[in-house]
Write an enzyme that holds these catalytic residues in place. Structure first.
Site, PDB file in Angstrom:
ATOM      1  N   PHE A  61       0.863  -0.834  -0.146  1.00  0.00           N
ATOM      2  CA  PHE A  61      -0.241  -0.015  -0.083  1.00  0.00           C
ATOM      3  C   PHE A  61       0.864   1.277  -0.184  1.00  0.00           C
ATOM      4  O   PHE A  61       1.305   1.861   0.907  1.00  0.00           O
ATOM      5  CB  PHE A  61      -1.150   0.116   1.493  1.00  0.00           C
ATOM      6  CG  PHE A  61      -1.977   1.225   0.815  1.00  0.00           C
ATOM      7  CD1 PHE A  61      -2.988   1.313   0.384  1.00  0.00           C
ATOM      8  CD2 PHE A  61      -1.504   2.390   1.743  1.00  0.00           C
ATOM      9  CE1 PHE A  61      -3.807   2.239   0.769  1.00  0.00           C
ATOM     10  CE2 PHE A  61      -2.603   3.676   1.260  1.00  0.00           C
ATOM     11  CZ  PHE A  61      -4.222   3.483   0.566  1.00  0.00           C
TER      12      PHE A  61
ATOM     13  N   ASP B 229       9.623   2.721   1.389  1.00  0.00           N
ATOM     14  CA  ASP B 229       8.466   3.409   1.697  1.00  0.00           C
ATOM     15  C   ASP B 229       8.416   3.918   3.132  1.00  0.00           C
ATOM     16  O   ASP B 229       7.932   3.278   4.209  1.00  0.00           O
ATOM     17  CB  ASP B 229       7.601   2.961   1.315  1.00  0.00           C
ATOM     18  CG  ASP B 229       6.378   3.992   2.054  1.00  0.00           C
ATOM     19  OD1 ASP B 229       6.090   4.484   2.627  1.00  0.00           O
ATOM     20  OD2 ASP B 229       4.902   3.428   0.586  1.00  0.00           O
TER      21      ASP B 229
ATOM     22  N   LYS C 128       2.815  12.012   6.774  1.00  0.00           N
ATOM     23  CA  LYS C 128       2.520  11.910   8.014  1.00  0.00           C
ATOM     24  C   LYS C 128       2.831  12.419   9.153  1.00  0.00           C
ATOM     25  O   LYS C 128       2.791  13.580   9.047  1.00  0.00           O
ATOM     26  CB  LYS C 128       2.066   9.843   7.892  1.00  0.00           C
ATOM     27  CG  LYS C 128       1.476   9.672   6.977  1.00  0.00           C
ATOM     28  CD  LYS C 128       1.202   7.877   7.490  1.00  0.00           C
ATOM     29  CE  LYS C 128      -0.265   7.167   6.365  1.00  0.00           C
ATOM     30  NZ  LYS C 128      -1.076   7.814   6.003  1.00  0.00           N
TER      31      LYS C 128
END
Length: 425
Positions: free
Chosen positions: A146, A232, A273
Site C-alpha cells: 500500500f 517507503d 504523515k
C-alpha cells in the site's frame, strides 16, 4: 451556512453521507477536539485514539510546539510557490537532510505524492545514470503493498478494492511476494530493473513484519545488481516502530547516526504523515547527490511543496520526536503492549496472535476476512472509549500517539481485553 457546533453526531454523519463522496467507511465517531492521546466527539465523549490518523499523529494531537510553529509562520508568510525563494525552505532542507543523513531533499505534500516523486526519480536515474533504454525501466514492488491511491500506484496493487475499474494502468512494475529474498534475488537480475520499492513493515496489509535481516539483505542484493533500494517509510518512519526509521532496525536512537550497525541506508527514502505531526500535509523524498542530481529545473515540482508553513511545521515535528524521546517511548511501550496482548490471547479463542514493532501493532481475529467480527469489536471498543479500525477484514491495527504514558497504555490494554473477552461470551 450550517454551524457545526449545533449539530449532533447523527446529523453530521448524514451531512457527509448526502454531500460527500462515499470513498471511506468510517466508524460512527464524529470528532471535534484532540489533545495528546485523546479525542472528543461532538457530544463531549472522550476516547483514546489508537489509530493516530494512520500514524500521522505520532507526536499527539495538537502538540503545542507544532501548532505554535504553524501559527507563527502562518501569520508571516504561507506560500510563495517555488517561483521565488523563501526564508524557511533552505533552513528546513538543511535540517531534514542532516537529521536523516542525506545530501538532498525534494519536498512534497502528501505521502502518495512523495511515492510518485520517488518513482519518477528512480526512472530518470535509470535512463541517465544506469543506461536503461528510455521507457523500459522497471520497478519491483511487493504483493499486498500500500503506497497510496494515485493511478500509477494502484497500477501495481493486487487489492481489487484499490484498482478495480480504475484502469488502464501504468506499466513498468514487477510484483513479487513480500519477505521472500529468493524472489528479490531473481527479480533484480532483469536488465531493465531500476529500483525496488518496499514498505519495511506493511501497515495496511495488517502490520506484516518481515523476517529479521530481510531489509538489510534486500539492500545488499540491490546494491550488488545496481538497483536503487527505495524505502517507503510514510507510515513506519519517524519513531512509530521504536526506531527513527524502520530501516534502522531495532536501534532506538534519535536522528541519523553513522555508527548504527543495524542501519540500512536507502538510496531513496520516502517520508510523510508524522513529518508534520498531523498538523499540515508535509512529505519528503530524500536521496544523495548521485541520485537527486538527475532532477533539473522544471522537471518536477509542486505549488505547495516546500512552502514556508510546511518547513516550519516539519522542523518542529522532528524536534518533538527527538526532544521528547518518543522513539524510545514507542519501543518500550510496544514491548509492554505485545506482552499484554499475548497474555490476553492465552485466555481468548477469538484472537489468534499479535504482531508489530514499537507502537505499530495488530491483532488477528480468528475469523474470515469477510466476517464483520473485527468491525463489531471496533464498534464496541468505541463504546468503551477507544478508537481503532479493522484492516483486511479480520485484523485490527493499534497505533496510538507516541506521547502515550505507560499508565495510559495499561488502561487501554484493559479496555481492549475487556472488549475482546465480552465477545467470547
Amino acid at each position: 451556512m450550517i454551524e457545526n457546533k449545533t449539530l449532533s453526531s447523527e446529523e453530521l454523519i448524514k451531512l457527509e453521507d448526502k454531500h460527500g463522496a462515499h470513498n471511506y467507511h468510517p466508524l460512527p465517531a464524529v470528532l471535534a477536539k484532540g489533545d495528546g492521546v485523546y479525542v472528543w466527539d461532538v457530544e463531549g465523549k472522550q476516547y483514546f485514539d489508537f489509530l493516530s490518523a494512520y500514524s500521522a499523529v505520532n507526536q499527539g494531537h495538537c502538540h503545542p510546539a507544532i501548532v505554535g510553529a504553524m501559527s507563527k509562520q502562518a501569520e508571516t508568510l504561507t506560500l510563495t510557490s517555488r517561483a521565488f525563494y523563501n526564508d524557511v525552505l533552505g533552513p528546513y532542507e538543511k535540517f531534514i537532510t542532516e537529521y536523516f543523513g542525506f545530501d538532498k531533499v525534494l519536498p512534497m505534500n502528501t505521502g502518495a505524492e512523495a511515492v510518485e516523486t520517488a518513482i519518477k526519480l528512480c526512472r530518470k536515474w535509470a535512463y541517465e545514470k544506469k543506461g536503461i533504454d528510455e521507457n523500459k525501466a522497471q520497478i519491483i514492488v511487493c504483493d499486498n503493498n500500500f503506497h497510496g491511491r494515485t493511478t500509477t500506484i494502484v497500477s501495481f496493487s493486487n487489492d481489487p478494492v484499490a484498482n478495480k475499474n480504475f484502469g488502464p494502468f501504468t506499466p513498468g512494475f514487477i510484483r513479487i511476494p513480500y519477505n521472500d529474498l529468493a524472489e528479490v534475488e531473481r527479480a533484480v537480475q532483469g536488465e531493465n530493473v531500476a529500483g525496488f520499492l518496499v514498505e519495511p513493515i506493511q501497515g495496511e496489509a495488517g502490520v506484516m513484519v518481515p523476517d529479521e535481516g530481510y531489509i538489510k539483505k534486500v539492500k545488499e542484493i540491490c546494491e550488488k545488481h545496481g538497483v536503487l533500494f527505495i524505502a517507503d517509510e510514510v507510515q513506519t518512519g519517524i519513531g512509530r516502530t521504536g526506531a527513527l526509521l524502520r530501516v534502522c532496525g531495532d536501534c532506538s536512537c534519535e536522528g541519523h547516526c553513522e555508527k548504527q550497525s543495524t542501519y540500512t541506508e536507502p538510496d531513496i527514502l520516502i517520508l510523510g504523515k508524522a513529518l508534520s505531526g498531523g498538523a499540515y500535509p508535509v512529505s519528503a523524498v530524500l536521496a544523495n547527490d548521485t541520485v537527486m542530481e538527475v532532477i533539473k529545473p522544471g522537471q518536477h515540482g509542486s505549488t505547495f511543496g516546500g512552502n514556508p508553513v510546511a518547513g516550519a511545521v516539519g522542523m518542529a515535528a522532528l524536534n518533538v520526536i527527538r526532544d521528547e524521546k518518543l522513539t524510545q517511548n514507542a519501543r518500550r511501550l510496544g514491548d509492554i503492549f505485545r506482552d499484554r496482548m499475548n497474555k490476553m490471547i492465552e485466555k481468548s479463542e477469538l484472537v489468534n496472535l499479535v504482531r508489530g514493532k514499537g507502537l505499530l501493532n495488530a491483532i488477528v481475529i480468528n475469523d474470515g476476512e469477510e466476517s464483520s467480527t473485527a468491525w463489531d469489536i471496533c464498534v464496541k471498543l468505541k463504546e468503551n472509549g477507544l478508537l481503532a479500525k479493522p484492516t483486511h477484514g479480520n485484523i485490527i491495527r493499534f497505533a496510538p500517539p507516541l506521547v502515550m504514558t505507560e499508565e495510559q497504555l495499561h488502561e487501554c490494554c484493559d479496555i481492549i481485553e475487556k472488549t475482546i473477552l465480552e465477545f467470547e461470551k
